[in-house]
Write a protein that holds these residues in place. Sequence first.
Motif, short mmCIF file in Angstrom:
data_model
loop_
_atom_site.label_atom_id
_atom_site.label_comp_id
_atom_site.label_asym_id
_atom_site.label_seq_id
_atom_site.Cartn_x
_atom_site.Cartn_y
_atom_site.Cartn_z
N LEU A 78 23.80 22.84 46.31
CA LEU A 78 24.35 22.98 47.57
C LEU A 78 25.22 22.46 46.58
CD1 LEU A 78 25.03 21.03 50.11
CD2 LEU A 78 22.96 19.46 49.74
N ALA A 79 26.77 23.21 46.80
CA ALA A 79 28.02 22.26 46.47
C ALA A 79 28.56 20.93 46.72
CB ALA A 79 28.84 23.60 46.79
N VAL A 80 28.35 20.18 45.45
CA VAL A 80 28.56 18.85 45.54
C VAL A 80 29.34 18.66 44.60
CG1 VAL A 80 28.24 16.36 45.51
CG2 VAL A 80 26.26 18.03 46.80
N THR A 81 29.32 18.29 43.45
CA THR A 81 30.48 18.37 42.48
C THR A 81 31.48 19.39 42.11
OG1 THR A 81 29.29 16.57 41.48
CG2 THR A 81 30.55 17.24 39.46
N ASP A 82 33.01 19.79 42.24
CA ASP A 82 33.07 20.56 41.74
C ASP A 82 32.94 22.07 43.10
OD1 ASP A 82 35.42 22.89 41.30
OD2 ASP A 82 34.65 22.70 38.62
N PRO A 83 32.93 21.77 44.20
CA PRO A 83 32.47 23.22 45.32
C PRO A 83 33.09 24.07 44.62
CG PRO A 83 33.47 21.30 46.39
CD PRO A 83 33.40 20.79 44.66
N ALA A 84 34.17 24.31 44.58
CA ALA A 84 34.27 25.86 45.03
C ALA A 84 34.64 26.41 43.07
CB ALA A 84 36.26 25.82 44.55
N ARG A 85 33.89 25.87 43.01
CA ARG A 85 33.28 26.68 41.32
C ARG A 85 31.34 25.67 40.72
NH1 ARG A 85 38.06 25.23 37.26
NH2 ARG A 85 37.19 23.40 37.67
N GLY A 86 30.78 26.12 39.31
CA GLY A 86 29.75 25.74 38.92
C GLY A 86 28.20 26.60 39.71
N SER A 87 29.22 27.76 39.57
CA SER A 87 28.35 28.40 39.50
C SER A 87 26.63 28.55 39.07
CB SER A 87 27.98 30.13 40.21
OG SER A 87 29.66 30.39 40.97
N GLN A 88 25.34 29.19 39.26
CA GLN A 88 23.59 28.86 38.42
C GLN A 88 23.47 29.80 38.81
OE1 GLN A 88 21.75 24.84 38.25
NE2 GLN A 88 22.35 23.28 39.62
N PRO A 89 22.42 29.77 37.67
CA PRO A 89 22.34 29.53 36.91
C PRO A 89 23.48 29.53 34.96
CG PRO A 89 20.08 30.98 36.21
CD PRO A 89 21.54 31.60 38.00
N PHE A 90 23.17 28.06 34.53
CA PHE A 90 25.21 28.25 33.55
C PHE A 90 24.23 28.65 32.28
CE2 PHE A 90 23.87 24.29 36.38
CZ PHE A 90 25.54 23.83 37.04
N ARG A 91 25.22 29.07 31.98
CA ARG A 91 25.80 30.08 30.38
C ARG A 91 26.53 29.90 30.10
NH1 ARG A 91 22.24 35.66 30.61
NH2 ARG A 91 22.02 34.71 28.14
N LEU A 92 26.63 29.47 28.63
CA LEU A 92 28.67 29.06 28.26
C LEU A 92 28.45 30.33 26.86
CD1 LEU A 92 28.54 25.39 28.11
CD2 LEU A 92 29.80 26.93 29.43
N PRO A 93 30.13 30.59 26.36
CA PRO A 93 29.84 31.48 25.05
C PRO A 93 29.27 30.37 24.40
CG PRO A 93 31.53 31.67 27.17
CD PRO A 93 30.26 30.52 27.38
N THR A 94 30.10 29.09 24.02
CA THR A 94 29.60 28.64 22.52
C THR A 94 28.23 28.02 22.40
OG1 THR A 94 30.02 25.94 24.21
CG2 THR A 94 32.16 27.27 23.22
N ALA A 95 27.02 28.54 23.96
CA ALA A 95 25.98 27.83 23.63
C ALA A 95 24.75 29.17 23.85
CB ALA A 95 25.75 26.61 24.63
N PRO A 96 25.85 30.68 22.68
CA PRO A 96 24.51 31.67 23.41
C PRO A 96 22.57 31.78 23.83
CG PRO A 96 25.92 31.62 21.61
CD PRO A 96 26.13 30.41 21.93
N GLY A 97 22.46 32.18 24.61
CA GLY A 97 21.30 32.36 24.04
C GLY A 97 20.26 31.01 25.19
N VAL A 98 21.39 30.27 25.85
CA VAL A 98 20.74 28.82 26.34
C VAL A 98 20.61 29.25 27.97
CG1 VAL A 98 20.34 26.53 27.31
CG2 VAL A 98 20.80 27.41 24.18
N VAL A 99 20.35 28.89 28.83
CA VAL A 99 20.24 29.66 30.09
C VAL A 99 19.92 27.93 31.07
CG1 VAL A 99 20.16 30.48 32.54
CG2 VAL A 99 20.20 31.65 29.88
N ALA A 100 20.19 27.75 32.15
CA ALA A 100 19.32 26.25 32.31
C ALA A 100 20.28 26.13 34.22
CB ALA A 100 20.93 25.03 32.08
N VAL A 101 19.16 25.87 34.57
CA VAL A 101 19.47 25.52 36.11
C VAL A 101 19.33 23.67 36.41
CG1 VAL A 101 19.37 27.95 37.22
CG2 VAL A 101 17.30 26.01 36.96
#
Length: 589
Positions: free
Chosen positions: A47-70
Amino acid sequence: MCRIFGSFAVAATGPELATVSARQRHGGPDERGVQAGGGWSLGCDRLAVTDPARGSQPFRLPTAPGVVAVLNGEIYNHRELRRDLAARGHRFPDSCDGSLLPALYAEYGPAFAERLDGMFAVAVVDLRAGRPRLVLAVDDMGMKPLHYHQGPDGAVRFASEIPALLAFDGVPADPLPETLDTVLATKAPFGTETALRGIRVLPPGATAMAQGSGGLRVCRRRPREQSRTSGVLDTLRHEVHRLADADVPVCAITSGGLDSGLVTALAAEVIAPLHTFHLGYRGRWPGAEHAHAKAVARRARTVHHQIDVDPAEFPSLLTRTVRHLGQPNADPIALSTYALFKSVREAGFTVALTGDGADELFGGYDRVRAALAAPEGSDWADAYVDALAAAPRLLRDWLYTPDYRAFVAERGSAADRIGAGLRASRTDRTSTLAGFETRWRLPAYHLRRVDHLSMAWAVEARTPFCQPAVASVARALPADRRQDKRALVEAGRDLLPPSVLNRPKQPFTLPLSAMLAPGGPLHGPVRDLLAPARLMRAGQVRPDRVRALWARHEERPSHQDALALWALAVCELWTDVVQGMRVSVGCAA
């Protein structure tokens, strides 16, 4: 705000995960995302509430490789956390609150949740070590529930809602036989247990970890430290203003009482115009609060929506309400809540501010008042527990069959365990009762219901009174100001009409006694659910005595008899719903 799900130490198929997702898609209709690897999966219906046009999940970041979050919920301090993490070299592709979670976990490990301020249920899979690790965490008040099942082989499966969890292979839909007694004694299961065997819910403020096939280890975090330099009104104002900030339309629920009135008045200071919603019932019914809600709205200069539901619709809403809750809740407010959030969504609002939690924190219940007034040496704990019940102890014993009464006596009733815990407490009575109300009853009885029934219509309910800063201020008050909501009455002197400040507490609920009376809209459906043939199959209550209870209520309608009949009917209907979930695994529910 989203619905999340996943598995660990077990393989989950694509069709299986699709079915799990479909069962809670109502709460996250904007986007579905799933990632899976060897022995793990994470998924989110957004349910898109904060930054509804972006922010797809699950979350991954290049600066935190190997960590996946929802994430399910909102992180209200995400801007401050983002600044701190950016200073450590992390970069973010959007301004969604949850996108910082991989970086936060990479910096602090499982202690990441101690830095979150908000309402949340988070799942993280850490793939950096030789063996993957699962970390689950929920907020300090339990605003965002997370249900889980742990198999004998150590496999963990979890979901925001019980119907979704039951769609996983290996999660049985097996009702516990003690559920009827629990619901009659406390209206809903409390604590970490649910009404289904093997399905549990994380306790408030918990972090749970699993690695390999060793299963989950659950521990309670230390509550976030809160500054108490401000008083009740200033703290509440700060939290309401903060929670009123969203990238989607925000409204307020205005029941006509003190708690929602304060939230409404403070939200109107930063949202112009603020839209407010109040639910009533067509026709003439006792306990109507229209005039009080309108008085609050006029004082705060809101755009007020009076929603009048046709009570003839309630029988058709009942099954859907029970299905969304996933387990029985005998408070008839559930029907009202479901109908109210339906209207909020249809009016175009995605976030709603509510007054839930104030009674628990500030001593607003009659049962608390009576327990505090009882003399030392009295059975105040037993009387207090009986006041929680849908059917008092003597009525329960009278309704039960001999076999079920013996089963409850051997196993022990939920009411007995609560009473023993209250008597064993070493704190003063005010703190004992407040602790039980906030740590046990509030999350299980109120917050899960608000979460499930608001998200049934893709509405994010935000509860300013449940923010840690407000809870901290409440706990620091002298005992006399934590009773009868005296601190809130004082806070509302210049914000609310005297007619609202000075009126006695009235719960936002259905006029159940009238609606179950002969000719009432719920009389027929509830009678059908309590037909003697149905009750005989279960063998837990005596059909002749349920029939006698009906006769007494029809002759002299009373709230107590109506509530007992309602609780029995909800349990019967829930049994049907669970059976439907059991046979429909493999298709969306």
